[in-house]
Design a protein around this motif. Sequence first.
Motif, mmCIF file in Angstrom:
data_model
loop_
_atom_site.group_PDB
_atom_site.id
_atom_site.type_symbol
_atom_site.label_atom_id
_atom_site.label_comp_id
_atom_site.label_asym_id
_atom_site.label_seq_id
_atom_site.Cartn_x
_atom_site.Cartn_y
_atom_site.Cartn_z
ATOM 1 N N VAL A 184 0.839 -1.203 0.000
ATOM 2 C CA VAL A 184 0.000 0.000 0.000
ATOM 3 C C VAL A 184 0.877 1.258 0.000
ATOM 4 O O VAL A 184 0.593 2.229 -0.709
ATOM 5 C CB VAL A 184 -0.946 0.004 1.218
ATOM 6 C CG1 VAL A 184 -1.670 1.347 1.335
ATOM 7 C CG2 VAL A 184 -1.964 -1.122 1.109
ATOM 8 N N GLY A 185 1.949 1.219 0.795
ATOM 9 C CA GLY A 185 2.836 2.369 0.855
ATOM 10 C C GLY A 185 3.480 2.672 -0.490
ATOM 11 O O GLY A 185 3.560 3.836 -0.905
ATOM 12 N N VAL A 186 3.931 1.639 -1.187
ATOM 13 C CA VAL A 186 4.553 1.830 -2.504
ATOM 14 C C VAL A 186 3.536 2.373 -3.498
ATOM 15 O O VAL A 186 3.834 3.301 -4.277
ATOM 16 C CB VAL A 186 5.151 0.503 -3.012
ATOM 17 C CG1 VAL A 186 5.568 0.630 -4.477
ATOM 18 C CG2 VAL A 186 6.337 0.095 -2.160
ATOM 19 N N LYS A 187 2.334 1.816 -3.489
ATOM 20 C CA LYS A 187 1.294 2.305 -4.404
ATOM 21 C C LYS A 187 0.972 3.767 -4.140
ATOM 22 O O LYS A 187 0.792 4.565 -5.078
ATOM 23 C CB LYS A 187 0.024 1.455 -4.256
ATOM 24 C CG LYS A 187 0.150 0.048 -4.824
ATOM 25 C CD LYS A 187 -1.142 -0.738 -4.632
ATOM 26 C CE LYS A 187 -1.015 -2.125 -5.258
ATOM 27 N NZ LYS A 187 -2.255 -2.935 -5.062
ATOM 28 N N ALA A 188 0.905 4.137 -2.861
ATOM 29 C CA ALA A 188 0.608 5.528 -2.508
ATOM 30 C C ALA A 188 1.710 6.461 -2.995
ATOM 31 O O ALA A 188 1.434 7.524 -3.574
ATOM 32 C CB ALA A 188 0.432 5.664 -0.996
ATOM 33 N N LEU A 189 2.967 6.079 -2.791
ATOM 34 C CA LEU A 189 4.085 6.926 -3.207
ATOM 35 C C LEU A 189 4.148 7.063 -4.723
ATOM 36 O O LEU A 189 4.459 8.145 -5.247
ATOM 37 C CB LEU A 189 5.402 6.370 -2.664
ATOM 38 C CG LEU A 189 5.586 6.479 -1.146
ATOM 39 C CD1 LEU A 189 6.884 5.803 -0.714
ATOM 40 C CD2 LEU A 189 5.580 7.934 -0.700
ATOM 41 N N VAL A 190 3.857 5.986 -5.446
ATOM 42 C CA VAL A 190 3.831 6.054 -6.912
ATOM 43 C C VAL A 190 2.754 7.043 -7.356
ATOM 44 O O VAL A 190 2.987 7.892 -8.224
ATOM 45 C CB VAL A 190 3.579 4.660 -7.521
ATOM 46 C CG1 VAL A 190 3.283 4.768 -9.016
ATOM 47 C CG2 VAL A 190 4.786 3.757 -7.298
ATOM 48 N N TYR A 191 1.573 6.922 -6.769
ATOM 49 C CA TYR A 191 0.484 7.843 -7.098
ATOM 50 C C TYR A 191 0.888 9.282 -6.787
ATOM 51 O O TYR A 191 0.680 10.193 -7.602
ATOM 52 C CB TYR A 191 -0.773 7.458 -6.320
ATOM 53 C CG TYR A 191 -1.909 8.442 -6.497
ATOM 54 C CD1 TYR A 191 -2.858 8.268 -7.495
ATOM 55 C CD2 TYR A 191 -2.024 9.559 -5.674
ATOM 56 C CE1 TYR A 191 -3.893 9.179 -7.667
ATOM 57 C CE2 TYR A 191 -3.046 10.481 -5.838
ATOM 58 C CZ TYR A 191 -3.977 10.282 -6.834
ATOM 59 O OH TYR A 191 -4.992 11.199 -7.008
ATOM 60 N N TRP A 208 -9.092 1.711 -4.225
ATOM 61 C CA TRP A 208 -9.556 1.002 -5.438
ATOM 62 C C TRP A 208 -8.434 0.150 -6.011
ATOM 63 O O TRP A 208 -8.646 -1.013 -6.390
ATOM 64 C CB TRP A 208 -10.015 2.033 -6.463
ATOM 65 C CG TRP A 208 -10.241 1.450 -7.829
ATOM 66 C CD1 TRP A 208 -11.346 0.811 -8.294
ATOM 67 C CD2 TRP A 208 -9.285 1.440 -8.916
ATOM 68 N NE1 TRP A 208 -11.168 0.397 -9.597
ATOM 69 C CE2 TRP A 208 -9.909 0.784 -10.001
ATOM 70 C CE3 TRP A 208 -7.998 1.933 -9.070
ATOM 71 C CZ2 TRP A 208 -9.264 0.601 -11.223
ATOM 72 C CZ3 TRP A 208 -7.356 1.759 -10.284
ATOM 73 C CH2 TRP A 208 -7.981 1.098 -11.343
ATOM 74 N N TRP A 209 -7.240 0.699 -6.078
ATOM 75 C CA TRP A 209 -6.077 -0.019 -6.619
ATOM 76 C C TRP A 209 -5.775 -1.265 -5.790
ATOM 77 O O TRP A 209 -5.418 -2.316 -6.321
ATOM 78 C CB TRP A 209 -4.884 0.925 -6.637
ATOM 79 C CG TRP A 209 -3.694 0.441 -7.423
ATOM 80 C CD1 TRP A 209 -3.573 -0.744 -8.107
ATOM 81 C CD2 TRP A 209 -2.455 1.129 -7.605
ATOM 82 N NE1 TRP A 209 -2.336 -0.828 -8.709
ATOM 83 C CE2 TRP A 209 -1.622 0.305 -8.417
ATOM 84 C CE3 TRP A 209 -1.957 2.357 -7.166
ATOM 85 C CZ2 TRP A 209 -0.335 0.671 -8.787
ATOM 86 C CZ3 TRP A 209 -0.671 2.728 -7.537
ATOM 87 C CH2 TRP A 209 0.126 1.897 -8.339
ATOM 88 N N GLU A 210 -5.973 -1.155 -4.496
ATOM 89 C CA GLU A 210 -5.715 -2.275 -3.597
ATOM 90 C C GLU A 210 -6.877 -3.268 -3.588
ATOM 91 O O GLU A 210 -6.792 -4.346 -3.007
ATOM 92 C CB GLU A 210 -5.471 -1.743 -2.175
ATOM 93 C CG GLU A 210 -5.037 -2.770 -1.165
ATOM 94 C CD GLU A 210 -3.678 -3.390 -1.462
ATOM 95 O OE1 GLU A 210 -3.369 -4.427 -0.864
ATOM 96 O OE2 GLU A 210 -2.925 -2.853 -2.302
ATOM 97 N N GLY A 211 -7.985 -2.923 -4.263
ATOM 98 C CA GLY A 211 -9.146 -3.800 -4.299
ATOM 99 C C GLY A 211 -9.956 -3.782 -3.027
ATOM 100 O O GLY A 211 -10.656 -4.748 -2.711
ATOM 101 N N GLU A 212 -9.870 -2.672 -2.273
ATOM 102 C CA GLU A 212 -10.563 -2.583 -0.986
ATOM 103 C C GLU A 212 -11.492 -1.372 -0.923
ATOM 104 O O GLU A 212 -11.706 -0.808 0.141
ATOM 105 C CB GLU A 212 -9.546 -2.528 0.157
ATOM 106 C CG GLU A 212 -8.716 -3.788 0.282
ATOM 107 C CD GLU A 212 -7.853 -3.795 1.526
ATOM 108 O OE1 GLU A 212 -7.848 -2.776 2.246
ATOM 109 O OE2 GLU A 212 -7.195 -4.814 1.784
ATOM 110 N N LEU A 213 -12.036 -0.984 -2.063
ATOM 111 C CA LEU A 213 -12.994 0.120 -2.096
ATOM 112 C C LEU A 213 -14.394 -0.457 -2.180
ATOM 113 O O LEU A 213 -14.713 -1.216 -3.108
ATOM 114 C CB LEU A 213 -12.723 1.034 -3.297
ATOM 115 C CG LEU A 213 -13.698 2.205 -3.484
ATOM 116 C CD1 LEU A 213 -13.623 3.159 -2.295
ATOM 117 C CD2 LEU A 213 -13.397 2.951 -4.784
#
Length: 445
Positions: A91-98, A415-420
Amino acid sequence: MAMTASTGDIPDTIRAKAKPWYKVLYVQVLFAIVLGVIIGWLSPHFATNEWIKALGDGFVKLIKMVIAPIIFCTVVSGIAHIQDARKVGRVGVKALVYFEVVSSFALIIGLVVGNLFPVGHGLAAKPDAAAVAKYVDQASHMKAVDFVLHIIPDSVVGAFAQGDILQVLLFAVLFGFALLTLGERGHRVRDVIDDCAHAVFGVIAIVMKAAPIGAFGAMAFTIGKYGPAALSNLIGLVLLFYATAALFVFVVLGAIAKFVGFNIFKFIGYIKDELLIVLGTSSSESALPQLMEKLERLGCSKSVVGLVVPTGYSFNLDGTNIYMTLATLFIAQALGVELTFTHQLAILLVAMLTSKGASGVTGAGFITLAGTLAAVNPALVPGMAIVFSIDKFMSEVRALTNITGNGVATVFVSWWEGELDHDKLKAALNNRVDPSDVETAVTTG
């Protein structure tokens, strides 16, 4: 009244107990802001009284008082509720990329608009370096190594006492991972932290009742001190910044929202309470706790909210990014300093670094601007005084853009993590629920 945990639908009891319009928080804040503008305009002597200023400052301090415990509780709980520790890193990596991608868009938009509309040319203003000396002094210490070392607190107690978000965030992440290794004992501690989070949200619900008073004091003092005439010679920059921020929110963030499956206008309507509080206080931190709670109610997972929102307040400041590139070009134009394509590329790269770590507190954008100017071309630093007098009027839009960007970022990463939870998302955006009832909608995950 309570939210149903299973479906996310809005119970009939909530609809039946809708408050009268004059008791709704955002209506009260809106009236307070308008009243503050009127008082500041008609009676500037009264509006600049230290006690009037204290109303706004006091409300921001009340909110900042609970930010550290809220971040600690939500981050620790979010991590402790995750069974797979690898998910936290993912989740942290996805957030930083975004954050990096969207922040780059914000910086580029500021540069493009600043070149297309060179409103700084021919500006009759003389820079006063003494007026911005304290900001330049702070900016001189913004080195990369110092920033990294500053993330590590001298003591845990000191991190909470100073309210340093990044330091508290670091300790919370470590503490959350530690709980994962404790098994059943960790679950007991986690439950205690969840209960503490409920209590702190209860404190926030009490503090938020003073939001109209804080918004009135902050807005009255601002108008009383600077006056409508403060915008006369720099109205072009102010309007250009407002338009650029709106372009970013409705086009860039709007496209992201549409991709995920919701409407940016409905989302802005959903967080209107927080936006009005930010407008009155010029601080996006003043709405941070309520934003986190409402994003959970919107269908974002507890763990994603607990990780993305606090991190975004230091690494995803879209409004600050737009301001830095736009203001840098404006100052260069006003001082007659020619900036080549190479210089502007340097602005882009430097601003990408200096914007990290700037909090939502009023004036942080001005400090990061000083760091950017000093790194790109020291000859531009004295020109900061040109925009100093109107920075207060621009800080509101910076904060509004920052909080909106962090809200959209959290929904996207969920949403990206599939938890929305799309059912909750649609229900929340299409139904009227009183968002001031903070304590009734907090869930334990």
